[in-house]
Write an enzyme that holds these catalytic residues in place. Structure first.
Site, PDB file in Angstrom:
ATOM      1  N   LYS A 280      14.880  -2.311  -1.267  1.00  0.00           N
ATOM      2  CA  LYS A 280      13.955  -1.508  -0.737  1.00  0.00           C
ATOM      3  C   LYS A 280      14.456  -1.045   0.722  1.00  0.00           C
ATOM      4  O   LYS A 280      13.759   0.596   0.896  1.00  0.00           O
ATOM      5  CB  LYS A 280      12.951  -2.709   0.238  1.00  0.00           C
TER       6      LYS A 280
ATOM      7  N   LYS B 174      10.575  -7.030   4.139  1.00  0.00           N
ATOM      8  CA  LYS B 174      11.797  -7.260   4.163  1.00  0.00           C
ATOM      9  C   LYS B 174      12.607  -6.165   3.777  1.00  0.00           C
ATOM     10  O   LYS B 174      14.264  -6.576   4.244  1.00  0.00           O
ATOM     11  CB  LYS B 174      11.980  -8.013   3.135  1.00  0.00           C
TER      12      LYS B 174
ATOM     13  N   ALA C 265       4.658   2.035  -6.422  1.00  0.00           N
ATOM     14  CA  ALA C 265       3.734   0.349  -6.209  1.00  0.00           C
ATOM     15  C   ALA C 265       5.062  -0.311  -7.573  1.00  0.00           C
ATOM     16  O   ALA C 265       4.770  -1.722  -7.072  1.00  0.00           O
ATOM     17  CB  ALA C 265       2.817   0.571  -6.390  1.00  0.00           C
TER      18      ALA C 265
ATOM     19  N   GLY D  76       0.339  -4.034 -10.484  1.00  0.00           N
ATOM     20  CA  GLY D  76       0.936  -5.690  -9.847  1.00  0.00           C
ATOM     21  C   GLY D  76      -0.241  -5.441  -9.110  1.00  0.00           C
ATOM     22  O   GLY D  76      -1.059  -4.848  -8.632  1.00  0.00           O
TER      23      GLY D  76
ATOM     24  N   ILE E 178       5.641   2.471  -1.692  1.00  0.00           N
ATOM     25  CA  ILE E 178       5.318   1.239  -0.971  1.00  0.00           C
ATOM     26  C   ILE E 178       6.508   0.463  -0.532  1.00  0.00           C
ATOM     27  O   ILE E 178       7.006   0.633  -1.627  1.00  0.00           O
ATOM     28  CB  ILE E 178       4.647   0.371  -2.279  1.00  0.00           C
TER      29      ILE E 178
END
Length: 178
Positions: A154, A142, A96, A24, A138
């Protein structure tokens, strides 16, 4: 920001580093940065086979780091993760792996929850079981007062990591970065 490259290098020197979501945008940049330090080995895992292949070819063509392993895999696959942790015994993990595109996650809530939260939970548990020295999760800006499923997922990941770090007997050091 002034980085102390010597301190970073000392923290990474001779480490086996496992990067999930390696293909990514953030994971691949972590990999590119890691090859500049004297890590023993880098394990790259992602479920995006084409992007992972492209990163593998980039690393081969640059010949900057010869000891890396490329694994097509998914952080929601707990059994596969455990095998990776046992076989390669990483000392540092950069997690990640995440779905991050807000509009897509609003349309695919179950996938956001499964990938981001369950995947992080699996990484945290495997890290603790195998006594990984440090896990860097990570996150995202937001996750601060989240207004969407991606940010909320998250934020739950951050809380999961924070909660685990406070448990007695846990040897893994946890870091969350936004």
């Amino acid at each position: 920001i002034q980085l102390d490259r010597n301190k970073i290098e000392q923290g990474l020197k001779n480490s086996v580093v496992f990067v999930t979501g390696a293909a990514g945008s953030i994971g691949s940049e972590i990999v590119r940065q890691l090859i500049n330090f004297k890590v023993q080995r880098i394990i790259l895992m992602d479920k995006a086979e084409s992007d992972l292949y492209n990163l593998q070819q980039e690393l081969i063509s640059n010949q900057e780091h010869s000891d890396f392993v490329v694994i097509v895999g998914d952080v929601t696959n707990k059994a596969k993760l455990r095998k990776i942790f046992i076989e390669y015994t990483p000392t540092i993990v950069f997690n990640a792996a995440a779905y991050k595109h807000v509009p897509l996650m609003e349309l695919n809530i179950e996938e956001a929850v499964t990938n981001n939260i369950l995947g992080t939970k699996n990484i945290v548990e495997s890290s603790c079981i195998t006594n990984v020295e440090r896990l860097v999760m990570i996150s995202t800006d937001k996750s601060v007062n989240p207004t969407n499923i991606m940010g909320a997922s998250k934020r739950v990941c951050e809380m999961l990591v924070q909660t685990k770090s406070m448990k007695d007997g846990v040897k893994t050091q946890f870091v969350v970065t936004r």
